[in-house]
Design a protein around this motif. Sequence first.
Motif, PDB file in Angstrom:
ATOM      1  N   GLN A 138       0.790  -1.053  -0.007  1.00  0.00           N
ATOM      2  CA  GLN A 138      -0.093   0.042   0.107  1.00  0.00           C
ATOM      3  C   GLN A 138       0.747   1.266  -0.057  1.00  0.00           C
ATOM      4  OE1 GLN A 138      -0.564  -2.601   1.878  1.00  0.00           O
ATOM      5  NE2 GLN A 138      -2.559  -3.155   2.410  1.00  0.00           N
ATOM      6  N   VAL A 139       1.967   1.187   0.782  1.00  0.00           N
ATOM      7  CA  VAL A 139       2.793   2.573   0.584  1.00  0.00           C
ATOM      8  C   VAL A 139       3.268   2.548  -0.712  1.00  0.00           C
ATOM      9  CG1 VAL A 139       4.968   3.370   1.796  1.00  0.00           C
ATOM     10  CG2 VAL A 139       3.388   2.014   3.100  1.00  0.00           C
ATOM     11  N   ASP A 169       2.229   1.808  -3.479  1.00  0.00           N
ATOM     12  CA  ASP A 169       0.977   2.356  -4.164  1.00  0.00           C
ATOM     13  C   ASP A 169       0.577   3.917  -3.969  1.00  0.00           C
ATOM     14  OD1 ASP A 169       0.716   0.113  -5.682  1.00  0.00           O
ATOM     15  OD2 ASP A 169      -1.046  -0.647  -4.136  1.00  0.00           O
ATOM     16  N   ASP A 170       0.708   4.145  -2.798  1.00  0.00           N
ATOM     17  CA  ASP A 170       0.040   5.504  -2.322  1.00  0.00           C
ATOM     18  C   ASP A 170       1.403   6.710  -2.749  1.00  0.00           C
ATOM     19  OD1 ASP A 170      -2.204   4.678  -1.440  1.00  0.00           O
ATOM     20  OD2 ASP A 170      -1.642   4.919   0.802  1.00  0.00           O
ATOM     21  N   LEU A 171       2.694   6.359  -2.344  1.00  0.00           N
ATOM     22  CA  LEU A 171       3.501   7.288  -2.524  1.00  0.00           C
ATOM     23  C   LEU A 171       4.366   6.976  -3.960  1.00  0.00           C
ATOM     24  CD1 LEU A 171       5.408   7.098   1.098  1.00  0.00           C
ATOM     25  CD2 LEU A 171       3.587   8.391   0.068  1.00  0.00           C
ATOM     26  N   SER A 172       3.674   6.414  -5.011  1.00  0.00           N
ATOM     27  CA  SER A 172       4.172   6.067  -6.355  1.00  0.00           C
ATOM     28  C   SER A 172       5.418   5.608  -6.349  1.00  0.00           C
ATOM     29  CB  SER A 172       3.729   7.439  -7.024  1.00  0.00           C
ATOM     30  OG  SER A 172       2.542   7.659  -7.224  1.00  0.00           O
ATOM     31  N   HIS A 184      -6.004   3.062   7.512  1.00  0.00           N
ATOM     32  CA  HIS A 184      -4.941   3.450   6.388  1.00  0.00           C
ATOM     33  C   HIS A 184      -3.609   3.050   6.933  1.00  0.00           C
ATOM     34  CE1 HIS A 184      -2.633   6.035   3.575  1.00  0.00           C
ATOM     35  NE2 HIS A 184      -3.451   5.484   2.902  1.00  0.00           N
ATOM     36  N   TRP A 185      -2.397   2.807   6.294  1.00  0.00           N
ATOM     37  CA  TRP A 185      -1.245   2.569   6.985  1.00  0.00           C
ATOM     38  C   TRP A 185      -0.610   3.722   7.652  1.00  0.00           C
ATOM     39  CZ3 TRP A 185       2.844   5.525   5.255  1.00  0.00           C
ATOM     40  CH2 TRP A 185       2.697   6.251   4.109  1.00  0.00           C
ATOM     41  N   ARG A 186      -1.069   4.778   7.338  1.00  0.00           N
ATOM     42  CA  ARG A 186      -0.530   6.069   7.988  1.00  0.00           C
ATOM     43  C   ARG A 186      -0.912   6.129   9.548  1.00  0.00           C
ATOM     44  NH1 ARG A 186       1.458  10.113   4.694  1.00  0.00           N
ATOM     45  NH2 ARG A 186       1.131   9.613   2.193  1.00  0.00           N
TER      46      ARG A 186
END
Length: 401
Positions: A40-41, A43-46, A167-169
């Motif tokens: 997921q990290v 994907d979210d941070l490209s 969410h992972w955050r």
Amino acid sequence: MNRPASQVRAQLTVGLVATVVFVAAIAPLATDMYVPAFPQVADDLSSTATQVQLTLTTFFVGMALGQLIGGPVSDQRGRRIPLLAALLAMTVASIVCALAPTITVMAVARLVQGFAGGWAMVIGRAIIVDLASGARLVRVVNVIAAVGGIAPVVGPLVGGLILQLSHWRVSFWLVAVLGLAMTLAALVAVPESLPRERRHAGGLRNFAAAGRIVLANREYVGYLLVTGAAMGALFAYVATSAFVLQTMNGLSPAAYSIDFAANAAGMTVAALIAARLAGRVATRKLILTGQLAALTAGIAMLTGALWFGTPLLLAISCFFVLMTAQGLIIPNGSALASAAVRHHPGTGSALQGFVHWVTAGTIAPIAGLGGEHTAVPMAALITLGAAVSLTGRQLATSQRH
């Protein structure tokens, strides 16, 4: 009159030990809660999987450097203020991780988070050495290791639960909240344990001089080798056990999590047993028992990997024996190493932490060099680690004869 007053204030209380345990748990929590979120990290941070993995490496580098520097600084400045500063810095870095807009910001924040966490951990160990000795020191270090061993079990479960519900955050916000709680606990429960008259002059030159004194102690170096090599074997397991049990043997993720938790529990129980036996059974004998068990597990694992395709039952059994053995080796070896350099506890703890985390960061990728379908590199590293650990024990005890 100042010295007796400082000694009265600095007592080894339950609250102080609990706070040190709390601080010691931050590394596995900050790591294991985050690892399940890697996809997921990315994907979210490209970013790529390799770039996300780098954030784990920067954390380990920070941990190693923080422990190397934090110990000597606390020998000069005292324990309490540097500890509080480190906990606050770790809290701020965790908030930055939670808000990170890019993988680069995340990597830098993880470096700072690891640095501050390592700084706090080494001071926590030094405080224990300041206030305990002999069998009491061994007992307290084992209790800290045993209770701290719960964190590697709880971390992935909490991280997985966070991913299911949020969410992972959120995992980094949780670490930030824990950092603030640690700061408050330290304010309440941790007095200054190093009076001014026992502090050493600071500066790089004096740190180097203290380091030379510590590393000239054969007993300390021997037990440093004992624990460093054992950490290498442990992280060879951590880095590759998922591939061995899931990819090679078809174990489900849930079953793997249960097995991982059982192994961590074995390590915790072994450390608690060692704590109970402190003062009754020679600590060196407990270490030897663990080393022989780890070596046996390594040889069996290597044999199975080379000639029998690493069968599931063998892998599960060897992993459990290996991890349980670490509960006898690492806490006891660390306690004896610290006891050997009581005049430089910060420097001694710093070098221990540095060696442990450099070993962790180095061994983990090496163990996976063979890919996802062979356990040979991992088994060879476990066997080598156990053998080197035995050599370290021989070095540490040879000066007694």
